[in-house]
Design a protein around this motif. Structure first.
Motif, short mmCIF file in Angstrom:
data_model
loop_
_atom_site.label_atom_id
_atom_site.label_comp_id
_atom_site.label_asym_id
_atom_site.label_seq_id
_atom_site.Cartn_x
_atom_site.Cartn_y
_atom_site.Cartn_z
N ILE A 258 0.86 -1.19 0.00
CA ILE A 258 0.00 0.00 0.00
C ILE A 258 0.89 1.24 0.00
CG2 ILE A 258 -1.91 -1.16 1.19
CD1 ILE A 258 -1.07 0.34 3.76
N ASP A 259 0.39 2.34 -0.55
CA ASP A 259 1.11 3.61 -0.54
C ASP A 259 0.09 4.75 -0.36
OD1 ASP A 259 0.00 3.31 -3.05
OD2 ASP A 259 1.91 3.07 -4.06
N PRO A 260 -0.42 4.91 0.86
CA PRO A 260 -1.55 5.82 1.09
C PRO A 260 -1.22 7.30 0.83
CG PRO A 260 -1.14 4.37 2.98
CD PRO A 260 0.05 4.28 2.09
N CYS A 261 -2.23 8.03 0.39
CA CYS A 261 -2.11 9.49 0.21
C CYS A 261 -2.39 10.18 1.55
CB CYS A 261 -3.09 9.99 -0.86
SG CYS A 261 -2.68 9.47 -2.52
N ILE A 262 -1.53 9.88 2.51
CA ILE A 262 -1.65 10.45 3.85
C ILE A 262 -0.39 11.26 4.14
CG2 ILE A 262 -1.91 9.94 6.31
CD1 ILE A 262 -4.38 9.31 4.60
N ASP B 259 13.18 10.98 -4.08
CA ASP B 259 12.84 11.08 -5.50
C ASP B 259 11.73 10.09 -5.88
OD1 ASP B 259 14.51 13.21 -6.04
OD2 ASP B 259 16.22 11.96 -6.57
N PHE B 260 11.82 9.49 -7.06
CA PHE B 260 10.74 8.64 -7.57
C PHE B 260 11.11 7.16 -7.46
CE2 PHE B 260 10.00 12.77 -9.26
CZ PHE B 260 8.63 12.89 -9.48
N GLU B 261 11.62 6.78 -6.28
CA GLU B 261 12.06 5.40 -6.11
C GLU B 261 10.90 4.42 -5.96
OE1 GLU B 261 15.31 8.07 -4.36
OE2 GLU B 261 13.11 8.00 -4.35
N GLY B 262 9.76 4.88 -5.49
CA GLY B 262 8.62 4.00 -5.27
C GLY B 262 7.74 3.85 -6.51
N ILE B 263 6.68 3.07 -6.36
CA ILE B 263 5.74 2.88 -7.47
C ILE B 263 5.03 4.19 -7.77
CG2 ILE B 263 3.68 1.64 -8.24
CD1 ILE B 263 4.54 -0.70 -6.50
N SER C 69 10.10 16.08 -6.75
CA SER C 69 11.15 15.54 -5.90
C SER C 69 11.13 16.22 -4.55
CB SER C 69 12.52 15.75 -6.56
OG SER C 69 13.56 15.37 -5.67
N GLY C 70 11.54 15.47 -3.52
CA GLY C 70 11.69 16.07 -2.20
C GLY C 70 13.03 16.74 -2.03
N ASN C 71 13.91 16.59 -3.03
CA ASN C 71 15.22 17.25 -3.02
C ASN C 71 15.07 18.60 -3.72
OD1 ASN C 71 17.84 18.14 -3.44
ND2 ASN C 71 18.65 16.11 -3.85
N LEU C 72 15.11 19.68 -2.96
CA LEU C 72 14.87 21.01 -3.51
C LEU C 72 16.15 21.80 -3.74
CD1 LEU C 72 11.61 22.04 -1.62
CD2 LEU C 72 11.91 20.81 -3.77
N ASP C 73 17.24 21.09 -3.92
CA ASP C 73 18.49 21.73 -4.33
C ASP C 73 18.29 22.25 -5.76
OD1 ASP C 73 21.01 22.41 -5.26
OD2 ASP C 73 21.99 20.63 -4.45
N PRO C 74 18.49 23.55 -6.01
CA PRO C 74 18.30 24.10 -7.36
C PRO C 74 19.15 23.41 -8.43
CG PRO C 74 18.48 25.87 -5.76
CD PRO C 74 18.81 24.60 -5.03
N GLU D 13 5.55 3.93 1.20
CA GLU D 13 5.07 2.58 0.90
C GLU D 13 5.20 1.66 2.12
OE1 GLU D 13 7.03 0.81 -2.40
OE2 GLU D 13 6.28 2.26 -3.86
N PHE D 14 4.23 0.74 2.23
CA PHE D 14 4.26 -0.28 3.28
C PHE D 14 3.93 -1.62 2.64
CE2 PHE D 14 3.17 3.68 5.29
CZ PHE D 14 3.77 3.65 6.54
N ASP D 15 4.63 -2.66 3.09
CA ASP D 15 4.34 -4.02 2.66
C ASP D 15 3.82 -4.82 3.84
OD1 ASP D 15 5.27 -3.40 0.15
OD2 ASP D 15 7.22 -4.39 0.40
#
Length: 409
Positions: free
Chosen positions: A109-113, A151-155, A350-355, A379-381
């Motif tokens: 699961i990957d909740p929008c929380i 970054d975009f490592e998850g699904i 991205s959560g990396n906000l380095d310009p 994400e949680f398994d």
């Protein structure tokens, strides 16, 4: 409460559309679309004594190669109240039993929380939401947390940009950054037009998607993927494709009028006159070669209840200076509002906000619409079989790396 595995589809859809945590990726239509590939869909839920749903999940099932075992995935998590830990625990217990009975080794699961509430600049709000305790509670239920990557490592993306559109269009437009408003107007002045596409437009969309992938370094989907999505979701109003076209004839007419106006003004700007005189012959040739205009970008949005999501975007390398993507986004936002949506989700950043980070431009573009910078809990398994889960997590990646190395030799 009663755990149910055969839910009436109308009942399920109504619950998913009305619930605050409902999502387009939890819709039956999305499940039908994914079932055209290697997944199958299953609907499960938790009903109270009156038969009303209190929790639901559209689970995607996929068989593991070479094994009579499966993985289950609830895209964007279960549809339930995540403030009610006892409800999460009860539903998880039943889902785990169901997964075990049907030979699944884990449920993802990957909740929008929200994890930690942040400002538009990405700074954590000292007095904002903090769901660190929720992560610990979910882990205590037998879930393995996949971490807080940037970054975009998850699904699905862990960082997204959301826009509250529960207001009138003029007020919303005025709230955008002045540069964003300027670029939207510029695109209109330069002859960019937005139209709703159909299944035939997907061929061009996929072409420019490949160009986008090559430019930005990501793997793209084949044409059939988008066609299957359209066939499964568009008629139900769950998916729309929009295209941005450069109307060269319209732009040419404006340039001719601008030249005439400048030449007849009391104080003509010679630099502007010379620029227009150079551009007009080129535009005439371009208009002759492309009488129907030139497709320069496209996008796909998903809709569910009062929410819409920007799912895919593609843009050509040509005519990006005409700012088509700004106008395209504004058109999709306005369309979502016309459909009764109160939330427009720009999805991943991205959560990396380095310009200097390679994805910073994506954040800067979406930030211009003055929405909310959102970080999710990740994400949680839900581990069902420790043996097979360890095999999946530890040995499968090692085997893949070994195979890749051998192929290179």
């Amino acid at each position: 409460m009663n755990f149910v595995t055969h839910i009436d589809e109308k009942k399920y859809t109504l619950f998913n559309e009305k619930h605050p945590n409902g999502h387009a990726l939890q819709s039956i239509e999305w499940g039908n679309f994914k079932s055209m590939g290697e997944w199958t869909k299953e609907l499960v839920g938790l009903e109270d004594d009156n038969g009303d749903l209190q929790a639901s999940a559209m689970l995607l099932r996929r068989k593991l190669p070479g094994l009579s075992r499966y993985i289950l995935y609830a895209p964007r998590g279960y549809v339930l109240d995540y403030n009610d830990v006892s409800l999460i625990r009860e539903f998880s217990k039943n889902v785990k039993q169901y997964a075990k009975k049907t030979k699944a080794i884990f449920v993802k699961i990957d909740p929008c929380i929200i994890y930690k509430e942040r400002t538009i600049d990405g700074d954590i709000r000292e007095d904002g939401i903090d769901n660190s305790m929720l992560i610990n509670s979910i882990k205590d239920m037998g879930y393995a947390h996949k971490g807080t990557t940037l970054d975009f490592e998850g699904i699905q993306p862990r960082f997204v940009f959301k826009l509250d559109v529960d207001k009138d269009k003029d007020t919303l437009f005025k709230s955008f950054h002045h540069k964003t408003r300027y670029n939207i107007r510029l695109a209109e002045k330069k002859g960019i037009e937005i139209y709703e596409g159909n299944i035939n437009d997907l061929k061009e969309f996929e072409r420019i998607m490949r160009i986008t992938g090559a430019r930005d370094g990501f793997i793209t989907r084949p044409l059939k993927y988008f066609q299957d999505m359209y066939e499964s979701m568009e008629k139900q109003g769950k998916m729309k494709v929009f295209m941005a076209k450069y109307n060269v004839n319209k732009a040419l007419d404006k340039s001719i009028k601008d030249l005439d106006k400048e030449q007849n003004s009391k104080k003509p700007n010679e630099d502007r006159i010379n620029k227009l005189q150079r551009e007009i012959p080129e535009m005439k040739k371009l208009a002759e070669e492309n009488p129907e205009g030139i497709i320069v970008s496209g996008a796909i949005i998903l809709l569910n209840g009062e929410k819409s999501w920007y799912l895919y975007g593609a843009s050509d390398n040509l005519y990006r200076n005409l700012m088509p993507n700004y106008l395209l986004q504004w058109h999709m936002i306005a369309y979502s509002m016309d459909c009764g949506c109160t939330l427009y989700d720009f999805r991943g950043i991205s959560g990396n906000l380095d310009p200097n980070h390679h994805l910073y431009g994506l954040y800067r573009f979406k930030k211009g619409f003055n929405g909310d910078f959102v970080e999710y809990i990740g994400e949680f398994d839900l581990v069902v079989s420790k043996f097979y889960y360890h095999l999946w997590e530890f040995w499968v990646p090692k085997i893949k790396k070994l195979v890749t190395r051998l192929k290179k030799k």
